[in-house]
Design an enzyme around this catalytic site. Structure first.
Site, PDB file in Angstrom:
ATOM      1  N   LEU A 223     -22.929 -50.487  -5.693  1.00 52.60           N
ATOM      2  CA  LEU A 223     -23.146 -50.970  -7.060  1.00 52.60           C
ATOM      3  C   LEU A 223     -22.169 -52.109  -7.319  1.00 52.60           C
ATOM      4  O   LEU A 223     -20.975 -51.945  -7.081  1.00 52.60           O
ATOM      5  CB  LEU A 223     -22.883 -49.861  -8.084  1.00 52.60           C
ATOM      6  N   HIS A 224     -22.679 -53.228  -7.811  1.00 50.78           N
ATOM      7  CA  HIS A 224     -21.751 -54.320  -8.108  1.00 50.78           C
ATOM      8  C   HIS A 224     -22.208 -55.228  -9.235  1.00 50.78           C
ATOM      9  O   HIS A 224     -21.432 -56.026  -9.735  1.00 50.78           O
ATOM     10  CB  HIS A 224     -21.520 -55.175  -6.855  1.00 50.78           C
ATOM     11  N   ARG A 225     -23.464 -55.135  -9.660  1.00 53.25           N
ATOM     12  CA  ARG A 225     -23.964 -56.086 -10.654  1.00 53.25           C
ATOM     13  C   ARG A 225     -23.306 -55.841 -12.007  1.00 53.25           C
ATOM     14  O   ARG A 225     -23.184 -54.696 -12.449  1.00 53.25           O
ATOM     15  CB  ARG A 225     -25.483 -55.996 -10.777  1.00 53.25           C
ATOM     16  N   ASP A 301     -27.931 -51.830  -6.048  1.00 50.92           N
ATOM     17  CA  ASP A 301     -28.428 -52.905  -6.912  1.00 50.92           C
ATOM     18  C   ASP A 301     -28.342 -54.244  -6.186  1.00 50.92           C
ATOM     19  O   ASP A 301     -28.424 -55.299  -6.782  1.00 50.92           O
ATOM     20  CB  ASP A 301     -27.688 -52.956  -8.248  1.00 50.92           C
TER      21      ASP A 301
END
Length: 383
Positions: A223-225, A301
Protein backbone atom coordinates in the site's frame (compact mmCIF):
# COMPACT_ATOMS: atom_id res chain seq x y z
CA UNK A 1 3.05 -1.35 -37.96
CA UNK A 2 5.75 -3.79 -39.12
CA UNK A 3 8.98 -3.51 -37.18
CA UNK A 4 12.19 -4.62 -38.81
CA UNK A 5 15.76 -5.04 -37.66
CA UNK A 6 17.54 -3.99 -40.84
CA UNK A 7 21.22 -4.88 -40.54
CA UNK A 8 22.06 -2.78 -43.58
CA UNK A 9 20.37 0.41 -42.39
CA UNK A 10 22.29 3.43 -41.23
CA UNK A 11 23.61 3.34 -37.69
CA UNK A 12 22.26 5.82 -35.17
CA UNK A 13 25.23 8.01 -34.21
CA UNK A 14 23.92 10.38 -31.53
CA UNK A 15 22.94 8.64 -28.28
CA UNK A 16 19.42 7.95 -27.09
CA UNK A 17 19.07 9.50 -23.63
CA UNK A 18 17.18 6.93 -21.54
CA UNK A 19 15.60 8.39 -18.40
CA UNK A 20 14.81 6.63 -15.13
CA UNK A 21 13.60 8.32 -11.99
CA UNK A 22 11.81 5.92 -9.65
CA UNK A 23 11.61 2.20 -8.94
CA UNK A 24 9.05 1.22 -11.65
CA UNK A 25 11.25 2.86 -14.30
CA UNK A 26 14.18 0.60 -13.50
CA UNK A 27 12.25 -2.57 -14.39
CA UNK A 28 11.21 -1.07 -17.71
CA UNK A 29 14.55 0.39 -18.71
CA UNK A 30 16.83 -2.58 -17.96
CA UNK A 31 15.64 -4.73 -20.90
CA UNK A 32 15.48 -1.71 -23.21
CA UNK A 33 19.14 -0.88 -22.63
CA UNK A 34 20.10 -4.52 -23.29
CA UNK A 35 18.05 -4.52 -26.50
CA UNK A 36 19.60 -1.26 -27.74
CA UNK A 37 23.09 -2.68 -27.17
CA UNK A 38 22.21 -6.00 -28.85
CA UNK A 39 20.57 -4.41 -31.89
CA UNK A 40 22.46 -4.72 -35.18
CA UNK A 41 23.85 -2.15 -35.58
CA UNK A 42 23.95 -1.18 -31.88
CA UNK A 43 22.00 1.91 -30.85
CA UNK A 44 24.12 4.13 -28.58
CA UNK A 45 22.45 5.02 -25.29
CA UNK A 46 23.11 7.14 -22.22
CA UNK A 47 21.34 6.24 -18.96
CA UNK A 48 20.15 9.26 -16.99
CA UNK A 49 19.04 8.70 -13.40
CA UNK A 50 17.21 11.78 -12.15
CA UNK A 51 17.53 10.69 -8.53
CA UNK A 52 13.77 10.99 -7.94
CA UNK A 53 14.04 7.62 -6.16
CA UNK A 54 16.25 8.88 -3.36
CA UNK A 55 16.69 5.75 -1.19
CA UNK A 56 20.30 5.26 -2.23
CA UNK A 57 20.72 1.72 -0.88
CA UNK A 58 17.49 0.46 -2.44
CA UNK A 59 18.28 2.20 -5.72
CA UNK A 60 21.69 0.51 -5.89
CA UNK A 61 20.17 -2.89 -5.08
CA UNK A 62 17.58 -2.55 -7.83
CA UNK A 63 20.30 -1.73 -10.34
CA UNK A 64 22.16 -4.90 -9.34
CA UNK A 65 19.04 -7.11 -9.30
CA UNK A 66 18.00 -5.96 -12.76
CA UNK A 67 21.44 -5.96 -14.34
CA UNK A 68 21.21 -2.22 -15.02
CA UNK A 69 24.51 -0.48 -15.74
CA UNK A 70 25.46 2.37 -13.47
CA UNK A 71 23.96 5.65 -14.74
CA UNK A 72 26.05 7.74 -17.09
CA UNK A 73 24.44 10.81 -15.50
CA UNK A 74 22.87 11.15 -12.05
CA UNK A 75 20.95 14.37 -11.51
CA UNK A 76 20.51 13.65 -7.75
CA UNK A 77 17.23 15.54 -7.51
CA UNK A 78 15.85 13.86 -4.39
CA UNK A 79 12.47 14.45 -2.76
CA UNK A 80 10.12 17.42 -2.76
CA UNK A 81 6.59 18.37 -3.73
CA UNK A 82 5.42 17.43 -7.23
CA UNK A 83 6.13 20.96 -8.44
CA UNK A 84 9.55 21.17 -6.79
CA UNK A 85 10.64 17.75 -8.03
CA UNK A 86 9.43 18.29 -11.60
CA UNK A 87 11.03 21.73 -11.80
CA UNK A 88 14.33 20.52 -10.37
CA UNK A 89 14.52 17.63 -12.85
CA UNK A 90 13.93 20.07 -15.71
CA UNK A 91 16.61 22.46 -14.47
CA UNK A 92 19.21 19.72 -14.15
CA UNK A 93 18.28 17.74 -17.27
CA UNK A 94 18.58 20.62 -19.74
CA UNK A 95 22.37 21.10 -19.35
CA UNK A 96 22.87 17.34 -19.73
CA UNK A 97 20.95 17.43 -23.00
CA UNK A 98 22.95 20.43 -24.22
CA UNK A 99 26.18 18.57 -23.50
CA UNK A 100 25.32 15.21 -25.07
CA UNK A 101 23.05 16.30 -27.98
CA UNK A 102 20.92 13.13 -28.11
CA UNK A 103 19.13 11.73 -31.14
CA UNK A 104 16.06 11.40 -28.93
CA UNK A 105 14.97 11.20 -25.30
CA UNK A 106 13.31 7.95 -24.26
CA UNK A 107 11.08 8.09 -21.17
CA UNK A 108 9.10 5.31 -19.50
CA UNK A 109 6.01 5.18 -17.33
CA UNK A 110 4.34 8.08 -15.56
CA UNK A 111 6.52 9.48 -12.77
CA UNK A 112 7.50 13.16 -12.42
CA UNK A 113 10.83 12.53 -14.14
CA UNK A 114 8.95 11.25 -17.20
CA UNK A 115 6.99 14.42 -17.87
CA UNK A 116 9.87 16.70 -16.77
CA UNK A 117 12.41 15.27 -19.21
CA UNK A 118 9.86 14.97 -22.00
CA UNK A 119 9.00 18.66 -21.61
CA UNK A 120 12.65 19.74 -21.76
CA UNK A 121 13.29 17.64 -24.87
CA UNK A 122 10.14 18.80 -26.62
CA UNK A 123 10.93 22.49 -26.04
CA UNK A 124 14.42 21.93 -27.48
CA UNK A 125 13.00 20.17 -30.55
CA UNK A 126 14.54 16.81 -29.63
CA UNK A 127 12.26 13.84 -30.43
CA UNK A 128 10.60 12.09 -27.47
CA UNK A 129 9.77 8.38 -27.30
CA UNK A 130 7.36 7.28 -24.55
CA UNK A 131 7.29 3.65 -23.45
CA UNK A 132 4.02 2.57 -21.80
CA UNK A 133 1.94 5.18 -23.60
CA UNK A 134 -1.84 5.38 -23.68
CA UNK A 135 -2.66 3.91 -20.26
CA UNK A 136 -5.55 5.75 -18.65
CA UNK A 137 -7.39 5.50 -15.34
CA UNK A 138 -9.51 8.56 -16.25
CA UNK A 139 -8.99 9.76 -12.69
CA UNK A 140 -7.36 13.20 -12.84
CA UNK A 141 -6.93 13.16 -9.04
CA UNK A 142 -3.96 10.84 -9.60
CA UNK A 143 -0.76 12.82 -10.32
CA UNK A 144 0.41 9.93 -12.51
CA UNK A 145 -2.61 10.37 -14.77
CA UNK A 146 -1.66 14.00 -15.44
CA UNK A 147 1.90 12.88 -16.23
CA UNK A 148 0.66 10.18 -18.61
CA UNK A 149 -1.70 12.45 -20.55
CA UNK A 150 0.78 15.30 -20.96
CA UNK A 151 3.72 13.08 -21.88
CA UNK A 152 1.68 11.37 -24.59
CA UNK A 153 0.63 14.72 -26.04
CA UNK A 154 4.22 15.85 -26.59
CA UNK A 155 5.78 12.46 -27.45
CA UNK A 156 6.74 11.83 -31.07
CA UNK A 157 6.79 8.03 -30.79
CA UNK A 158 4.40 6.20 -28.46
CA UNK A 159 4.97 2.55 -27.51
CA UNK A 160 1.90 0.83 -26.07
CA UNK A 161 1.53 -2.20 -23.81
CA UNK A 162 -1.97 -3.19 -24.92
CA UNK A 163 -4.09 -2.54 -28.01
CA UNK A 164 -6.79 -0.59 -26.15
CA UNK A 165 -4.20 2.11 -25.42
CA UNK A 166 -4.37 3.20 -29.07
CA UNK A 167 -8.10 3.93 -28.63
CA UNK A 168 -7.34 6.13 -25.62
CA UNK A 169 -4.75 8.03 -27.62
CA UNK A 170 -7.02 8.40 -30.64
CA UNK A 171 -9.69 10.00 -28.41
CA UNK A 172 -7.06 12.55 -27.39
CA UNK A 173 -6.25 13.44 -31.00
CA UNK A 174 -2.97 11.56 -31.36
CA UNK A 175 -2.45 10.27 -34.91
CA UNK A 176 -2.16 6.52 -35.39
CA UNK A 177 1.16 6.88 -37.23
CA UNK A 178 2.82 8.02 -33.99
CA UNK A 179 1.69 4.90 -32.12
CA UNK A 180 3.41 1.50 -32.10
CA UNK A 181 2.08 -1.54 -30.21
CA UNK A 182 5.09 -3.40 -28.83
CA UNK A 183 3.82 -5.08 -25.63
CA UNK A 184 4.77 -4.81 -21.99
CA UNK A 185 8.46 -4.30 -21.28
CA UNK A 186 7.91 -4.90 -17.53
CA UNK A 187 7.33 -8.54 -18.40
CA UNK A 188 10.74 -8.69 -20.10
CA UNK A 189 12.34 -8.01 -16.72
CA UNK A 190 10.06 -10.45 -14.96
CA UNK A 191 10.81 -13.31 -17.37
CA UNK A 192 14.55 -12.63 -17.30
CA UNK A 193 14.56 -12.52 -13.49
CA UNK A 194 12.31 -15.50 -12.68
CA UNK A 195 15.18 -18.01 -12.37
CA UNK A 196 16.92 -15.69 -9.90
CA UNK A 197 13.92 -14.82 -7.70
CA UNK A 198 14.73 -15.04 -4.00
CA UNK A 199 12.81 -17.70 -1.99
CA UNK A 200 10.24 -16.09 0.33
CA UNK A 201 11.66 -17.85 3.43
CA UNK A 202 15.00 -16.16 2.78
CA UNK A 203 13.40 -12.72 2.51
CA UNK A 204 11.71 -13.10 5.90
CA UNK A 205 14.75 -14.68 7.55
CA UNK A 206 16.94 -11.80 6.36
CA UNK A 207 14.90 -9.49 8.60
CA UNK A 208 14.66 -11.85 11.57
CA UNK A 209 11.02 -12.70 10.93
CA UNK A 210 9.25 -16.04 11.26
CA UNK A 211 9.83 -17.80 7.94
CA UNK A 212 7.05 -20.20 8.89
CA UNK A 213 4.57 -17.55 7.73
CA UNK A 214 5.49 -18.34 4.12
CA UNK A 215 5.92 -22.09 4.56
CA UNK A 216 2.37 -22.68 3.30
CA UNK A 217 -0.26 -20.40 1.83
CA UNK A 218 0.21 -16.66 2.38
CA UNK A 219 -0.74 -13.32 0.88
CA UNK A 220 1.38 -10.32 -0.11
CA UNK A 221 0.37 -6.73 0.67
CA UNK A 222 1.62 -3.38 -0.64
CA UNK A 223 0.00 0.00 0.00
CA UNK A 224 1.45 3.37 -0.90
CA UNK A 225 -1.06 5.60 -2.69
CA UNK A 226 -1.82 8.86 -0.82
CA UNK A 227 -5.57 8.23 -1.14
CA UNK A 228 -5.12 5.01 0.86
CA UNK A 229 -2.44 5.88 3.38
CA UNK A 230 -2.57 9.64 4.05
CA UNK A 231 -5.98 9.57 5.74
CA UNK A 232 -6.05 8.16 9.29
CA UNK A 233 -9.61 6.92 8.80
CA UNK A 234 -8.90 5.14 5.50
CA UNK A 235 -5.62 3.65 6.66
CA UNK A 236 -7.19 2.40 9.90
CA UNK A 237 -10.02 0.78 7.94
CA UNK A 238 -7.58 -0.97 5.59
CA UNK A 239 -5.42 -2.21 8.46
CA UNK A 240 -8.56 -3.54 10.17
CA UNK A 241 -9.42 -5.51 7.03
CA UNK A 242 -5.87 -6.84 6.76
CA UNK A 243 -6.14 -8.06 10.35
CA UNK A 244 -9.35 -9.92 9.46
CA UNK A 245 -7.77 -11.46 6.36
CA UNK A 246 -4.72 -12.51 8.36
CA UNK A 247 -6.86 -14.71 10.62
CA UNK A 248 -7.36 -17.04 7.63
CA UNK A 249 -4.24 -16.30 5.62
CA UNK A 250 -0.87 -15.07 6.93
CA UNK A 251 0.27 -11.88 5.21
CA UNK A 252 3.62 -10.44 4.20
CA UNK A 253 3.39 -6.65 4.13
CA UNK A 254 6.22 -5.02 2.13
CA UNK A 255 5.74 -1.58 3.64
CA UNK A 256 6.43 1.64 1.78
CA UNK A 257 8.19 4.35 3.84
CA UNK A 258 5.19 6.67 3.40
CA UNK A 259 2.87 4.00 4.79
CA UNK A 260 5.14 3.19 7.71
CA UNK A 261 5.47 6.86 8.58
CA UNK A 262 1.70 7.38 8.57
CA UNK A 263 1.04 4.25 10.65
CA UNK A 264 3.39 5.67 13.26
CA UNK A 265 1.98 9.21 12.95
CA UNK A 266 -1.59 7.96 13.45
CA UNK A 267 -0.62 5.54 16.26
CA UNK A 268 -1.80 2.42 14.42
CA UNK A 269 1.19 0.12 15.02
CA UNK A 270 -0.76 -2.17 17.37
CA UNK A 271 -3.14 -3.11 14.54
CA UNK A 272 -0.43 -5.23 12.88
CA UNK A 273 -0.31 -8.63 14.61
CA UNK A 274 3.29 -9.85 14.19
CA UNK A 275 2.13 -13.45 14.59
CA UNK A 276 0.04 -13.19 11.41
CA UNK A 277 1.42 -10.18 9.51
CA UNK A 278 5.14 -10.05 8.68
CA UNK A 279 6.12 -6.44 8.06
CA UNK A 280 9.12 -6.01 5.75
CA UNK A 281 10.86 -2.85 4.53
CA UNK A 282 10.70 -2.10 0.78
CA UNK A 283 12.02 -5.16 -1.00
CA UNK A 284 14.48 -5.60 -3.84
CA UNK A 285 13.13 -6.75 -7.18
CA UNK A 286 14.23 -10.37 -6.80
CA UNK A 287 12.83 -10.56 -3.26
CA UNK A 288 9.48 -9.11 -4.32
CA UNK A 289 9.31 -11.39 -7.34
CA UNK A 290 9.87 -14.45 -5.14
CA UNK A 291 7.23 -13.31 -2.65
CA UNK A 292 4.62 -12.73 -5.37
CA UNK A 293 5.37 -15.92 -7.28
CA UNK A 294 4.74 -18.02 -4.17
CA UNK A 295 1.68 -16.12 -2.94
CA UNK A 296 -1.91 -17.31 -2.81
CA UNK A 297 -3.05 -13.76 -3.51
CA UNK A 298 -1.78 -10.18 -3.63
CA UNK A 299 -3.52 -7.15 -2.11
CA UNK A 300 -2.16 -3.93 -3.59
CA UNK A 301 -2.76 -0.42 -4.88
CA UNK A 302 0.24 -0.63 -7.24
CA UNK A 303 -0.16 -0.51 -11.01
CA UNK A 304 3.00 -2.53 -11.67
CA UNK A 305 1.94 -5.37 -9.37
CA UNK A 306 -1.33 -5.68 -11.29
CA UNK A 307 0.74 -6.50 -14.38
CA UNK A 308 3.25 -8.75 -12.63
CA UNK A 309 0.60 -10.87 -10.92
CA UNK A 310 -1.15 -11.31 -14.27
CA UNK A 311 2.10 -12.57 -15.81
CA UNK A 312 2.66 -14.87 -12.83
CA UNK A 313 -0.91 -16.20 -12.77
CA UNK A 314 -1.42 -15.06 -9.16
CA UNK A 315 -4.84 -13.62 -8.17
CA UNK A 316 -4.64 -9.89 -7.38
CA UNK A 317 -7.11 -7.70 -5.50
CA UNK A 318 -6.54 -4.03 -6.26
CA UNK A 319 -7.55 -1.64 -3.49
CA UNK A 320 -8.55 1.18 -5.82
CA UNK A 321 -11.72 2.30 -7.60
CA UNK A 322 -10.08 2.42 -11.04
CA UNK A 323 -7.07 1.17 -12.95
CA UNK A 324 -5.02 2.44 -15.86
CA UNK A 325 -4.32 -1.21 -16.72
CA UNK A 326 -7.77 -2.61 -17.62
CA UNK A 327 -6.26 -5.52 -19.52
CA UNK A 328 -5.20 -7.02 -16.19
CA UNK A 329 -8.90 -7.15 -15.26
CA UNK A 330 -10.26 -8.16 -18.67
CA UNK A 331 -7.67 -10.85 -19.45
CA UNK A 332 -5.51 -11.23 -16.37
CA UNK A 333 -5.80 -12.11 -12.70
CA UNK A 334 -6.76 -8.68 -11.34
CA UNK A 335 -10.03 -7.77 -9.60
CA UNK A 336 -10.84 -4.21 -8.59
CA UNK A 337 -12.32 -4.30 -5.07
CA UNK A 338 -11.91 -0.68 -3.94
CA UNK A 339 -11.44 0.03 -0.24
CA UNK A 340 -14.78 -1.06 1.20
CA UNK A 341 -14.07 -3.77 3.80
CA UNK A 342 -16.85 -6.12 2.72
CA UNK A 343 -15.76 -6.07 -0.93
CA UNK A 344 -12.15 -6.83 0.03
CA UNK A 345 -13.16 -9.68 2.35
CA UNK A 346 -15.49 -11.10 -0.31
CA UNK A 347 -12.67 -11.06 -2.86
CA UNK A 348 -10.31 -12.84 -0.47
CA UNK A 349 -12.99 -15.40 0.40
CA UNK A 350 -13.55 -16.26 -3.26
CA UNK A 351 -9.83 -16.75 -3.86
CA UNK A 352 -9.42 -18.94 -0.78
CA UNK A 353 -12.39 -21.00 -1.96
CA UNK A 354 -10.55 -21.66 -5.23
CA UNK A 355 -12.54 -19.23 -7.34
CA UNK A 356 -9.76 -16.67 -7.89
CA UNK A 357 -9.03 -15.44 -11.41
CA UNK A 358 -6.15 -17.18 -13.16
CA UNK A 359 -6.62 -15.31 -16.41
CA UNK A 360 -4.21 -15.49 -19.31
CA UNK A 361 -1.08 -13.65 -20.36
CA UNK A 362 -2.00 -10.83 -22.79
CA UNK A 363 -0.66 -10.42 -26.31
CA UNK A 364 3.03 -9.43 -26.57
CA UNK A 365 3.63 -9.93 -22.84
CA UNK A 366 6.21 -12.45 -23.95
CA UNK A 367 9.58 -11.14 -22.78
CA UNK A 368 10.53 -9.70 -26.20
CA UNK A 369 9.00 -6.23 -26.03
CA UNK A 370 12.34 -4.46 -25.69
CA UNK A 371 13.56 -6.10 -28.90
CA UNK A 372 10.53 -4.74 -30.74
CA UNK A 373 11.09 -1.27 -29.29
CA UNK A 374 14.74 -1.27 -30.32
CA UNK A 375 13.94 -2.41 -33.86
CA UNK A 376 11.27 0.24 -34.31
CA UNK A 377 13.36 2.96 -32.65
CA UNK A 378 16.21 2.30 -35.06
CA UNK A 379 13.91 2.42 -38.05
CA UNK A 380 12.12 5.55 -36.78
CA UNK A 381 15.32 7.49 -36.00
CA UNK A 382 16.73 6.52 -39.37
CA UNK A 383 13.63 7.87 -41.09
Amino acid sequence: MTMTNNKNSTAVKAPVMCVVGARPNFMKMAPILRALAAHVPPIPALLVHTGQHYDTDMSKKLFVDLGLPQPDINLEVGSGTHAQQTAEVMKRFEPAMDEHKPSCVLVVGDVNSTIACALVASKKNVPVAHVEAGLRSYDRRMPEEINRVLTDQIADRLYTTERSAADNLAREGIPAERICFTGNVMIDSLEASRPHARPPVDSLAAHGLDAGLVAGEYGVVTLHRPSNVDSAETLKSLLTVLGQVARDLPLVFAMHPRTRSNIERFGLQAMLDPARIAVLPPQGYLEMLGLMAGATLVLTDSGGLQEETTALGVPCLTLRENTERPITVEQGTNTMVGIEPQAILQGVSEILAGRGKRGRVPEFWDGRTAERIAADLHQWLGA
